[in-house]
Design a protein around this motif. Structure first.
Motif, mmCIF file in Angstrom:
data_model
loop_
_atom_site.group_PDB
_atom_site.id
_atom_site.type_symbol
_atom_site.label_atom_id
_atom_site.label_comp_id
_atom_site.label_asym_id
_atom_site.label_seq_id
_atom_site.Cartn_x
_atom_site.Cartn_y
_atom_site.Cartn_z
ATOM 1 N N MET A 1 0.818 -1.199 0.000
ATOM 2 C CA MET A 1 0.000 0.000 0.000
ATOM 3 C C MET A 1 0.861 1.261 0.000
ATOM 4 O O MET A 1 0.557 2.208 -0.696
ATOM 5 N N LEU A 2 1.941 1.217 0.785
ATOM 6 C CA LEU A 2 2.830 2.373 0.848
ATOM 7 C C LEU A 2 3.436 2.665 -0.520
ATOM 8 O O LEU A 2 3.507 3.822 -0.946
ATOM 9 N N ARG A 3 3.823 1.617 -1.211
ATOM 10 C CA ARG A 3 4.427 1.797 -2.536
ATOM 11 C C ARG A 3 3.443 2.438 -3.517
ATOM 12 O O ARG A 3 3.815 3.284 -4.319
ATOM 13 N N LEU A 4 2.189 2.042 -3.432
ATOM 14 C CA LEU A 4 1.139 2.620 -4.273
ATOM 15 C C LEU A 4 0.984 4.114 -3.987
ATOM 16 O O LEU A 4 0.932 4.931 -4.907
ATOM 17 N N VAL A 5 0.944 4.475 -2.721
ATOM 18 C CA VAL A 5 0.805 5.880 -2.334
ATOM 19 C C VAL A 5 2.030 6.685 -2.779
ATOM 20 O O VAL A 5 1.903 7.784 -3.331
ATOM 21 N N VAL A 6 3.220 6.124 -2.553
ATOM 22 C CA VAL A 6 4.451 6.800 -2.984
ATOM 23 C C VAL A 6 4.423 7.029 -4.493
ATOM 24 O O VAL A 6 4.762 8.112 -4.981
ATOM 25 N N VAL A 9 1.791 9.843 -5.336
ATOM 26 C CA VAL A 9 2.250 11.159 -4.880
ATOM 27 C C VAL A 9 3.439 11.624 -5.721
ATOM 28 O O VAL A 9 3.498 12.792 -6.143
ATOM 29 N N ALA A 10 4.376 10.728 -5.976
ATOM 30 C CA ALA A 10 5.551 11.085 -6.774
ATOM 31 C C ALA A 10 5.137 11.541 -8.172
ATOM 32 O O ALA A 10 5.646 12.549 -8.681
ATOM 33 N N PHE A 11 4.197 10.814 -8.785
ATOM 34 C CA PHE A 11 3.746 11.227 -10.113
ATOM 35 C C PHE A 11 3.066 12.592 -10.068
ATOM 36 O O PHE A 11 3.293 13.429 -10.937
ATOM 37 N N GLN A 12 2.230 12.834 -9.064
ATOM 38 C CA GLN A 12 1.547 14.124 -8.971
ATOM 39 C C GLN A 12 2.536 15.267 -8.780
ATOM 40 O O GLN A 12 2.368 16.346 -9.356
ATOM 41 N N ILE A 13 3.574 15.040 -7.997
ATOM 42 C CA ILE A 13 4.618 16.055 -7.824
ATOM 43 C C ILE A 13 5.295 16.327 -9.165
ATOM 44 O O ILE A 13 5.509 17.486 -9.541
ATOM 45 N N LEU A 36 14.020 12.584 -10.874
ATOM 46 C CA LEU A 36 14.072 12.070 -9.498
ATOM 47 C C LEU A 36 12.979 11.031 -9.262
ATOM 48 O O LEU A 36 13.211 10.004 -8.608
ATOM 49 N N VAL A 37 11.794 11.282 -9.794
ATOM 50 C CA VAL A 37 10.684 10.328 -9.665
ATOM 51 C C VAL A 37 11.036 9.017 -10.368
ATOM 52 O O VAL A 37 10.794 7.932 -9.834
ATOM 53 N N VAL A 38 11.612 9.117 -11.553
ATOM 54 C CA VAL A 38 12.020 7.915 -12.293
ATOM 55 C C VAL A 38 13.103 7.159 -11.517
ATOM 56 O O VAL A 38 13.048 5.926 -11.407
ATOM 57 N N ALA A 39 14.067 7.883 -10.967
ATOM 58 C CA ALA A 39 15.133 7.228 -10.193
ATOM 59 C C ALA A 39 14.554 6.480 -8.993
ATOM 60 O O ALA A 39 14.937 5.330 -8.733
ATOM 61 N N LEU A 40 13.627 7.103 -8.288
ATOM 62 C CA LEU A 40 12.973 6.447 -7.152
ATOM 63 C C LEU A 40 12.223 5.199 -7.616
ATOM 64 O O LEU A 40 12.320 4.134 -7.004
ATOM 65 N N HIS A 41 11.495 5.340 -8.709
ATOM 66 C CA HIS A 41 10.724 4.215 -9.244
ATOM 67 C C HIS A 41 11.635 3.050 -9.626
ATOM 68 O O HIS A 41 11.351 1.895 -9.289
ATOM 69 N N ALA A 97 7.315 10.069 -16.545
ATOM 70 C CA ALA A 97 6.807 9.975 -15.170
ATOM 71 C C ALA A 97 5.464 9.236 -15.141
ATOM 72 O O ALA A 97 5.214 8.420 -14.254
ATOM 73 N N PHE A 98 4.609 9.502 -16.122
ATOM 74 C CA PHE A 98 3.336 8.781 -16.230
ATOM 75 C C PHE A 98 3.583 7.284 -16.368
ATOM 76 O O PHE A 98 2.893 6.467 -15.747
ATOM 77 N N ALA A 99 4.589 6.915 -17.135
ATOM 78 C CA ALA A 99 4.891 5.497 -17.344
ATOM 79 C C ALA A 99 5.273 4.797 -16.041
ATOM 80 O O ALA A 99 5.071 3.593 -15.909
ATOM 81 N N THR A 100 5.788 5.559 -15.053
ATOM 82 C CA THR A 100 6.123 4.939 -13.765
ATOM 83 C C THR A 100 4.877 4.457 -13.026
ATOM 84 O O THR A 100 4.975 3.613 -12.140
#
Length: 188
Positions: A1-6, A9-13, A36-41, A97-100
């Protein structure tokens, strides 16, 4: 669940950074945040190479699609255009980012093609309309632009979900399977 929320939120940012950066003449701001979002993903992915393939393919599709929209006058971008036939850099970053989200937050779309068509036809234009209201995109004719976007996204969303199915490297956890009850486990 946490991963889904992350992931959400990351995509919205990233979306807001791309849109606001594009609207205010700072197109590279969105690119940096999306990176940064892609790197996290990718760091959270089980098979990052497969995810990279998905991100590159979806990013390329988005670059060409949005370039087509600009080329034929359906929309205009105020900043970030490096080539006249290609989407601006911040839009390409937004597509990546959408693709993540495809193998995490939107993984439920896989195999649900009718739902993907409907979500694309509604969600794609709404996202662009949000960008329009924030000043990141200009529509010479709003009605025509929304119709073209709805038609395009009704194809692009199921295509993206299909590509995600093919290049699933996120390893988003499924519901855990229950272990069979054995004689030994019954006496515990």
């Amino acid at each position: 669940m946490l991963r889904l929320v992350v992931n959400l939120v990351a995509f919205q940012i990233a979306w807001f950074a791309c849109v606001l950066g594009g609207a205010h003449g700072w197109p590279w701001l969105g690119v940096g945040v999306a990176a940064l979002v892609v790197a996290l993903h990718l760091w959270m992915s089980d098979a990052p190479r497969r995810e990279v393939m998905l991100l590159v393919i979806v990013g390329a599709i988005g670059a060409v699609w949005d370039g087509f929209l600009v080329r034929f006058g359906f929309l205009e971008y105020p900043s970030g255009m490096l080539l006249s036939w290609l989407a601006p850099v911040w839009i390409i970053a937004m597509w990546v980012a959408f693709a993540t989200t495809l193998n995490v937050a939107l993984s439920w779309l896989k195999g649900r093609w009718t739902l993907a068509v409907v979500l694309g036809a509604i969600g794609g234009p709404l996202a662009f309309y949000g960008g329009y209201k924030l000043g990141a995109v200009v529509f010479p004719d709003v009605v025509v632009a929304m119709a073209v976007l709805a038609g395009g996204w009704s194809f692009l969303m199921p295509l993206s979900a299909w590509l995600a199915q093919r290049f699933d490297g996120a390893g988003f956890p499924k519901a855990p399977a229950l272990a069979p009850l054995t004689e030994d486990s019954a006496h515990v």
